[in-house]
Each structure stands twice: as C-alpha cells, then as structure tokens.
Design an enzyme around this catalytic site. Structure first.
Site, short mmCIF file in Angstrom:
data_model
loop_
_atom_site.label_atom_id
_atom_site.label_comp_id
_atom_site.label_asym_id
_atom_site.label_seq_id
_atom_site.Cartn_x
_atom_site.Cartn_y
_atom_site.Cartn_z
N CYS A 276 -5.10 47.25 3.01
CA CYS A 276 -6.57 47.32 2.53
C CYS A 276 -6.89 46.68 1.19
O CYS A 276 -7.87 46.79 0.49
CB CYS A 276 -6.82 48.76 2.34
SG CYS A 276 -5.63 49.66 1.27
N ARG B 88 0.87 -1.18 -0.04
CA ARG B 88 -0.10 0.12 -0.03
C ARG B 88 0.79 1.31 0.02
O ARG B 88 1.73 1.50 0.74
CB ARG B 88 -0.75 -0.08 1.28
CG ARG B 88 -1.37 -1.31 1.63
CD ARG B 88 -2.11 -1.56 3.06
NE ARG B 88 -3.13 -0.71 3.31
CZ ARG B 88 -3.87 -0.38 4.19
NH1 ARG B 88 -3.20 -0.98 5.51
NH2 ARG B 88 -4.86 0.08 4.20
P1 ADP Z 1 -6.38 3.59 0.04
O1 ADP Z 1 -5.28 4.31 0.65
O2 ADP Z 1 -7.05 3.85 -1.11
O3 ADP Z 1 -7.54 3.46 1.44
P2 ADP Z 1 -5.58 0.93 1.33
O4 ADP Z 1 -4.15 0.79 1.26
O5 ADP Z 1 -6.30 1.39 2.49
O6 ADP Z 1 -5.78 2.05 0.04
O7 ADP Z 1 -6.05 -0.24 0.71
C1 ADP Z 1 -7.26 -0.39 -0.23
C2 ADP Z 1 -8.42 -1.45 0.43
O8 ADP Z 1 -7.75 -2.49 0.80
C3 ADP Z 1 -8.91 -1.02 1.79
O9 ADP Z 1 -10.18 -1.25 1.70
C4 ADP Z 1 -8.18 -1.80 2.85
O10 ADP Z 1 -8.77 -1.78 3.95
C5 ADP Z 1 -7.99 -3.00 2.13
N1 ADP Z 1 -6.73 -3.67 2.88
C6 ADP Z 1 -5.52 -3.18 2.59
N2 ADP Z 1 -4.60 -3.96 3.26
C7 ADP Z 1 -5.25 -5.11 3.52
C8 ADP Z 1 -4.88 -6.12 4.33
N3 ADP Z 1 -3.73 -6.49 4.84
N4 ADP Z 1 -5.95 -7.03 4.44
C9 ADP Z 1 -7.08 -6.82 3.99
N5 ADP Z 1 -7.44 -5.65 3.45
C10 ADP Z 1 -6.49 -4.79 3.28
MG MG Z 2 -7.62 2.89 2.87
#
Ligand code: ADP
Ligand code: MG
Ligand code: MG
Length: 930
Positions: free
Chosen positions: A885, A118
């Site tokens: 002003c 992410r």
């Molecule tokens: P954004 O910045 O677009 O919110 P995220 O990194 O939060 O992106 O992730 C996109 C989606 O994937 C979100 O719904 C997040 O909760 C889910 N997600 C991210 N990492 C995990 C994980 N390790 N397990 C399950 N879901 C995840």
């Molecule tokens: Mg998110």
C-alpha cells in the site's frame, strides 16, 4: 544460429562462469563483423546502429558496404588501455575485402575510397563521439576525388567537412573555431549559405582549418588514411568514458562496462549536386501513428545538414517531384522495414546522383498517444498480436495521457503568449499568479489565490512555497534539480531550467522574449501558465482541457461511442487485454466514499489502504483533545463514545461505496500531537492570557499535554500500534466502529468486506495483544447485533524488524500489507520530507541512485526485505494474503517487482489505478515469455 560461436562463448563466460568450465570451449574471439554477418538481435555485440545496418544489408536493402568493430574490442581497450592485439589485422582484412568490393583503396590518391566512422552502443546515449564523414581524404586524394566525381567544389567541400569533424571530435579542437572561420568566409564573399562557396574558397578554408588543427591540437591533420581511421576508432572507444556518457549511464542504470561498437561505412555522397541529397523519415507519423509520408529532405547536402537547420529542408513528399524513382523506392523500402520490424521505424538516407542509399534505421521514438494507437493499428494489420501490443506501451505513457493538458488551439489566443520552453520536470498543467518568493506564495494561497512559484532555482527554504503553489517554474537546473525532485515527490506540476527566462526575485519580475521577438515582462500577480508535460511556459491563462483518456476511465466517454477518438479506443483495447492477463489485483488507497467510487470506476478491486486519521480532524479535533486530556476512565470513555458514531457513519458510507469488495482499514497511525494545536501558537495564547490574568484551564492542560507529547523524532515515536497499546480504548473504539458498520450494512442486505490493519508493528507480541482485544470487541458486536462477521485482521510490514520476523508475525496476521513508504524510510534511515528537500539532488546528480527510492522501489535493499518477508510469511501461513500500500503500488517499475515477488495485489491512489492495471498486465506478459 551456428555462425557466431564466439558470441555464445563470450556470453557463457559472463553468465555461467560457475556452472560450466570454459577452458577449451573458447574459440578465438572475433572482433570485426561485416555488415553481411550481423543481424538486429546482436545489439550487445554490434551496438544498435551496427546491428540494424546488418539487418538492412541482409534484407537486400541498398546499404553502403562496411563493417562493425564489436563492443568486445572496445571492452578490451577500456580494460587494458590498448586495442586487442588481433584487432589491427582483423580490421585490415575487412578493409581489404571492402576495398576489393568497392574497387577502390582507402584514401588512394587517384580514386579514393572514403568511409564514415560512427559510434554505436547498445543504448544510444549522449556524450558519445559524433560521426566523422569522408575519412580517407587528404591533400593527396582530394584531387583524385574531384577528378572521379567531375566536381572540384564537391571534393573540397568534403575535405573541408572532414578536417572540421575530425578536428573537433577526434582531436578535441573547439568546434566554434571552425564554425567562426566558415562564417567569416561566407560573410567575406557575401554568401547566403555554404552552397555559395566555390571550390577555390573551400580550398582556402581547408588550409585555414588545417592551420587551426595544427595550432590547437599540437599536431598536424593526419594525412595517412589508415591513421585517420584508426585514430577515429580509438576516439570512439574513448568517448565511452566522457563525463556526460558516464553520468547518463549511472542515472539510467546502464552498466558502465558494455562498451560501444564502431561502424566503418563506405561513403555515399549527398553533396554531389542537385540530383543528390540527404533525408530523414519515419515510416508513420510519430505523433499520431498514422501511415503516410513523414520526413525532411535537403538537396545537395551531407549528413547532419538536414537536421542542423543550416538551410531550409523540404517535406519528404516533395521528393516525389524532385526524384520520382528514388521516392518510390524509398516508400517501398519503408514498407519493407515496417513489415519486417513490425513497428514504426525511423530512417536516414542519402541520394547520390539519383541512387538511393540507406544509412540507418531503428525502431522510432513516438509520443505516448502514438504508442497506443500504433500498437493497436499493428494488431489490426495482423503484424503483431495483443501480447506484443501490450509490450509496446507503458504505464508511464498511459500516465502522460491522463494529465489535463493545455488546449493547444487556445495557446495562441489573445493575451496568451509562449515565452519559454524549459524542461518538463513534473507533468500536469498549472495556471496561477506569478509569485517570486515562498512567503508570498503561502500568503496568497491562504487567501485563496492560485499561484505559480517562480525562482531561479529552489532550495529547502522554498518548501512551504512549493507546497502552497499550483506549480513551480525555475530558470535553472535539470530533471534532478531540487525543484524537479521535490515537485515530482509532491506530484506537483513543474517546469525547470527555462533558461531564456530572466528571473529577478528582488524586483519580483520575470523578463522574457515573446514569440514575436519583443520583450515580455511579467510582474508579481500576473497570470502565468506552465505545462509540466511539455516544458512550455505561457503568459496569461491557457484553458485546460480534460484528458479524453480520463473521461473514458471516469465512464463519461465510452470507447464505442461516436465521439470517442482513436486514442480512447486504443487505450480501451489494450486495457482490456491487460486485465485479462494480469495476476496482480489492483486496489486503491482511498479514505472516503467519493474517492472510493472514483477508484471503482477506474477499475479498483477493493481498497488496500483506508487511512482513518481524517476521521479525527476538523470539528472532531476537539473530541481528540478530550481524549488526550482525560484524567479518568469515565472522561476517556466519554470522549471515545463521542467519536464512535462519527467513525461508524464514515465506515458505513465507505463500505456501501465498495460493496462486495475488500476494504482494508488501517487503525490510527500518526502521533497524537498532530491532532493538538501548534505548540508555538498555544504557548503564545497561554502567555497572553497569563498577562491578562485570564488563564484558561483547558489551554493550560493542553499546553502541558503538547509538551508531554512533543517528540524529537515523531516518525519513530509514539504512533501506530504503539498508540493502540498505550491509549486505552482507542483501537477498541475503531474496531467497534468497523464491526458495527459492517453489521449495519449486512442488515441492509449489503456485502461489506472490511479488513482490519494494524500499522507499525515491529514484533508479533504487539499484534497479538491488539488482535485479542479486537477479537473480543468483534465477538461482542456479533452478540449484540446477532450477526456473524468475518473481519480478517492483519498488519502492515513497514519496519525492518517486522520484515525480518515476518514468519512469527504471520502467526497472528491474516494478511500483510507492505507499507513501502515507511519501509523505505526505515531501511535507508531517510526521513523523506527532510532528505528529498535537502540532499536528494546531490545524490541523483552523483548517480548514487538514478531515481528516488521513494518513487521506484529499491529492489536490492527494500525489495529484498519484501521478498524475504513474503516468503517467511507464507511459510508460516500458506494462505497469507500479501499486498502493498505504499506509493510504489502505482509505480510502473515497482509493479513489475511486486508481481515477481508473488504479491496478491498492489494498492495505489485512485488516479494511478489504470497505470497499475496496465503494468500488472505487462508484468504477467513479461513473466510468461521469460
Ligand atoms: P547519429 O548517431 O548521430 O545519427 P550517424 O552515424 O548516423 O550519427 O551519422 C551522422 C550523419 O552522417 C547521418 O546523417 C548519417 O546519415 C550520415 N552518414 C553516416 N555515414 C555515412 C556514409 N557512409 N555516407 C553518407 N552519410 C553518412
Ligand atoms: Mg544517425
Ligand atoms: Mg506507515
């Protein structure tokens, strides 16, 4: 905090390079932090998402374990084109530790550990890479996952998602190709949603997806788990430089070299059946601030499914029925987060087979009204103090609350239908008849009609129409389009880029789709309503409701009264606090008693700019003509003598309205030809008369005068102090009117406090001549009326030369008022009316500036002149009063600058006074904590 020497060392290198030698102090840089090692204050290093994941981890909340690769690693990559050499080993070490902890190895065939990759920069921005879930799955491990979960469908569903997300975001395969294939698969099987696709079908889909990848990406889908992870990390780094992200940063003034962090988070699965799911929530209502349960939940789903609209979600409250234990735990976590962050948080969570996992939190966005309410609610709950409450709101939010709005309840009434939803480009609510060209806009508005100018997009030719219209609606272009920029400059309501509207300017009609799906055609002359605060477009006339916040400032509603709502009470309390702590005084730009009285109700502590040009308009224009045409001293004195009592009466009214408060009167500023008839009209009149052999002596002389006064660049011509020096008796008459009005008010036991301001001074000599003349007039009035008048004389600083010689000018000036409008024009060499209409759009789009220097003061250029002039002026005359002003006086960011520059007051239009008061308080607050 002794745990992070590397961070401190890194900061030292950047901020204190010159002061402290860094050799020997730098430890080996650490590029990877376990979630247990970070905290919420490390957003620079770990990004917003990573810092908050660490914070939650350390709060003991159930966060799936993982680690964050720092922005520093990204920076090295961006600078050198390669990951830092140490990164690979560091990632391996953290991955090992994670595998140990989870008892699984990344992508191991029998029982794979899966992770998400992410992105997460300090500021969230568009264009950054989307998250890739289920990293580690492969042809080899998909069976193992199925086995472990006891669910084959789940395993293939996860693999299908990985190939799709990885293909699209990391390998750059067009996403539609996957979506189309998925749609086809659903259609072929008559499946209503993805849930109806069974394991075999998903397995076939994976094959198809892999083939798409091989075809489009020129390489197969990587089967090696670590390669998947490394490629995804690199893709996150690369996404820092996507065009969208780069443009956003330029416009938002976010430095281009911050870099993004990357979070590697072990997967939890919401797609493991009905006892699993995923959701989003707010700890309180982001629209009202009320505490409660706000969010959405979707069973048997992963990641973005819940916000993607692929299936119907249920309100979060339903979770209580679906899984009471998880629900209770979630509520208690939400409370923990609120108490910890002392603010509204938004969260993402997943339930895997009845077990709750927290995946993200951050301080949540909210509406302007909620910002005020929440700040006060938190004060009452004892979570924050008033200073913090003031930090939690902004002048921009207050301004939003002060626009009249459409009555939402009525927006559904008969004859009213919403037909579009564009970009809220310039706030306000406007209703009028639809016109499709500038000419008609001007023509109709002259005959008293209210019109909305509708164009696909606007260009400089539309300017007159935009001025004539109540509001502007376009179907193309964004917040920096011509329409948006010019409308904001004029303070006019504008919705732009309403793309679902088809604008046909030739046939003068607009075609749209109504809420019921039926086509709607709007012809020229039909009523249309546009909401520049929300971007919504309606047919018909939506009733406008006044803002309760304005009712409050106007004194028509009292914060303590029964009918005052929570919002008004919140605004009242925060304003009171801002007033208590601010150092800057706030004055109004107002030219007449009515505006002055309103300004007073809004909290103005004086008038910072009273323009006198309106005192020469209307019926008085003729007297100005006499003045200009005067051949002899006697004729001129007669013309001035006729103007004197009129101006004096104006001033008496104004000083009475502002009794006890300072009123800065600016002597005549605009070029005289502005008071003469239009050159073309007059030429035609004279020519016609000639043809009839019926010449009018006066018209002939006027025409001569108009020709003589005509200027190539009126802005840089005969105006301001130059007029006072060239037209004998003009300034003396104005000074006399002011002095006599003051004497009159004193005789009536009033407390008049006029200040005389000379515009467009470039050198102290100009000011000295005018001042000596004024002093003589004042002395004469004192003698004649037997009163003692105290009339400070000062100048505007609105030319670069004035700013550069401020030390000298201060010898003749008792106060300075920075005219930042003209100062911006002359420092940049911009003629505002010309440049805003012609090329500001291009400048904004190219990110040359993020906001027009006419909206927010250009700190580096214009601002540094202001600072230098303030300093030089005070060096000459320590008690020199300093104000501003220009329109910047009511702009939130500029107010902070003026506070920091040490000015005494800002002056702005009456309506912006509350915003200036609030921001002045915030500026003092911020300075106190620096
Ligand atoms: P954004 O910045 O677009 O919110 P995220 O990194 O939060 O992106 O992730 C996109 C989606 O994937 C979100 O719904 C997040 O909760 C889910 N997600 C991210 N990492 C995990 C994980 N390790 N397990 C399950 N879901 C995840
Ligand atoms: Mg998110
Ligand atoms: Mg000016």
């Amino acid at each position: 905090m002794g745990t992070l020497p590397a961070v401190r060392a890194a900061r030292c290198v950047r901020t204190a390079r010159s002061r402290r030698p860094v050799a020997g102090r730098q430890k080996k840089q650490k590029f990877v932090y376990d979630f247990t090692e970070g905290n919420k204050d490390l957003k620079d290093l770990l990004g917003g998402k990573g810092a908050n994941l660490a914070e939650m981890t350390n709060l003991g909340l159930p966060v799936p374990p993982g680690f964050t690769i720092t922005t520093e690693a990204c920076k090295v990559y961006l600078e050198s084109g390669q990951e830092p050499p140490a990164l690979r080993d560091e990632v391996s070490a953290h991955l090992d530790a994670l595998e140990q902890r989870m008892g699984r190895k990344l992508g191991a065939p029998a029982d794979p550990l899966l992770v998400s990759v992410r992105s997460g920069a300090k500021f969230s921005m568009p264009g950054m890479m989307d998250t890739v879930l289920n990293v580690g799955l492969s042809d080899a491990s998909v069976a193992g996952l199925a086995e472990q979960a006891g669910d084959e469908r789940f395993a293939w569903d996860s693999y299908r998602r990985l190939v799709q997300m990885f293909g699209a975001t990391v390998l750059g395969v067009p996403g539609e190709l996957f979506e189309d294939a998925l749609e086809r698969a659903k259609r072929d099987r008559g499946a209503a949603s993805d849930l109806d696709l069974d394991a075999a079908c998903l397995r076939a889909l994976v094959e198809e997806f892999k083939a798409i990848v091989a075809r489009e990406a020129g390489r197969g889908f990587p089967q090696e788990p670590r390669e998947q992870m490394d490629l995804a990390v690199r893709a996150v780094f690369d996404s820092w430089n996507t065009e969208r992200a780069a443009l956003y940063r330029r416009q938002e003034r976010i430095p281009g070299d911050l870099g993004t962090a990357v979070n590697i988070c072990s997967m939890v699965f919401g797609n493991l059946g009905a006892d699993s799911g995923t959701g989003v929530a707010f700890t309180r209502d982001p629209a009202t601030g009320h505490q409660g349960v706000y969010g959405d939940y979707l069973q048997n789903a992963q990641g973005e499914d819940v916000v993607a609209g692929i299936r119907n979600t249920v309100p979060l409250a339903e979770l209580e029925r679906i899984d009471k234990a998880s629900y209770d735990q979630l509520l208690s976590i939400m409370e923990t987060l609120e108490t910890h962050y002392k603010d509204l948080c938004d969260i993402e969570f997943t339930i895997e087979r009845g077990r709750l996992w927290m995946l993200q939190t951050r301080v949540g966005k909210r509406t302007a009204a909620a910002a005020f309410r929440i700040a006060v609610q938190l004060v009452d709950q004892g979570l924050i103090d008033e200073a913090e409450a003031l930090r939690r709101v902004s002048g921009g939010q207050l301004a939003q609350l002060m626009f009249p709005r459409f009555d939402d309840a009525e927006a559904g009434a008969a004859g009213v239908r919403r037909i579009g939803w564009g970009i809220a480009a310039s706030p306000g609510a406007a209703v009028g008849k639809a016109v499709f060209d500038s000419y008609t806009a001007v023509k109709w508005s002259r005959s008293g009609e209210k019109v909305i100018l509708i164009r696909r997009e606007t260009n400089p030719d539309d300017l007159n129409g935009m001025i004539a219209a109540e509001g502007i609606l376009t179907s193309r272009g964004g917040k920096t389009s011509h329409a948006a920029v010019v409308a904001r400059g004029m303070g006019k309501t504008c919705v732009c880029g309403a793309e679902e509207l088809e604008v046909d300017t030739k046939r003068r009609r607009l075609t749209a789709t109504g809420p019921d799906g039926a086509p709607v055609v709007l012809e020229e002359g039909d009523l249309v309503s546009i909401d520049g605060s929300t971007g919504k477009v309606y047919t018909g006339e939506v009733p406008v409701v006044p803002s309760p916040v304005v009712e409050y400032f106007e004194g028509r509603m009292h914060a303590g009264a029964e009918e005052a709502d929570e919002l008004v009470r919140a605004v009242h309390r925060i304003m009171a606090y801002a007033d208590r702590v601010r150092r800057l005084r706030v004055r109004a730009n107002a030219d007449n008693a009515e505006d002055a009285l309103r300004a007073r109700r809004f909290g103005a502590q004086g008038i910072g700019l009273c323009r006198t040009e309106h005192m020469f308009l209307g019926e008085r224009r003729e007297l100005v003509e006499h003045l200009i045409l005067a051949d002899t001293d006697a004729e001129r004195d007669k013309a001035l003598g006729a103007l004197l009592p009129l101006q004096r009466a104006d001033f008496i009214e104004l000083f009475e309205a502002m009794d006890g408060l300072p009123v800065t009167v600016r002597l005549l500023d605009p070029p005289l030809h502005e008071f003469l008839p239009d050159i073309t009209e007059l030429s035609v009149r004279v020519a016609l008369a000639e043809a009839r052999e019926d010449e009018n002596e006066n018209d002939l002389r006027l025409l001569q005068a108009v020709h003589k006064l005509h200027e190539q660049n009126p802005m840089l011509g005969l105006r301001g102090v130059r007029l006072g020096l060239v037209v004998p008796g003009l300034f003396a008459m104005q000074v006399r009117a002011i002095a006599e009005a003051a004497a009159h008010r004193l005789a009536a036991k009033g407390d008049p406090r006029p200040e005389i301001m000379i515009p467009l001074v470039g050198t102290v000599q100009e000011l000295e001549i005018v001042r000596d003349e004024a002093d003589a007039v004042i002395a004469e009035v004192e003698r004649a009326t037997g009163t003692r008048l105290r009339l400070p004389i000062g100048t505007m600083i609105e030319l670069p030369r004035a700013a550069l010689t401020a030390g000298q000018i201060a010898e003749a000036a008792q106060f300075f008022s920075f005219g930042t409008n003209d100062l911006t024009q002359t420092v940049w060499g911009f003629s505002r009316d010309d440049v805003e209409a012609s090329f500001f759009t291009a400048y904004l789009e190219k990110g040359i500036f993020g906001v027009s220097p006419f909206e927010t003061i250009d700190r580096d250029g214009v601002g540094s002149l202001v600072r230098a002039a303030a300093e030089a002026g005070r060096a000459t005359r320590p008690d020199l009063k300093l104000g501003v002003c220009g329109e910047h006086g009511g702009d939130p960011e500029s107010v902070h600058f003026f506070h920091d520059a040490g000015l005494d007051y800002v002056s702005c239009s009456p309506f912006r006074i509350p915003v200036a008061r609030l921001e002045a308080g915030r500026a003092a607050n911020a300075a106190a904590t620096r």
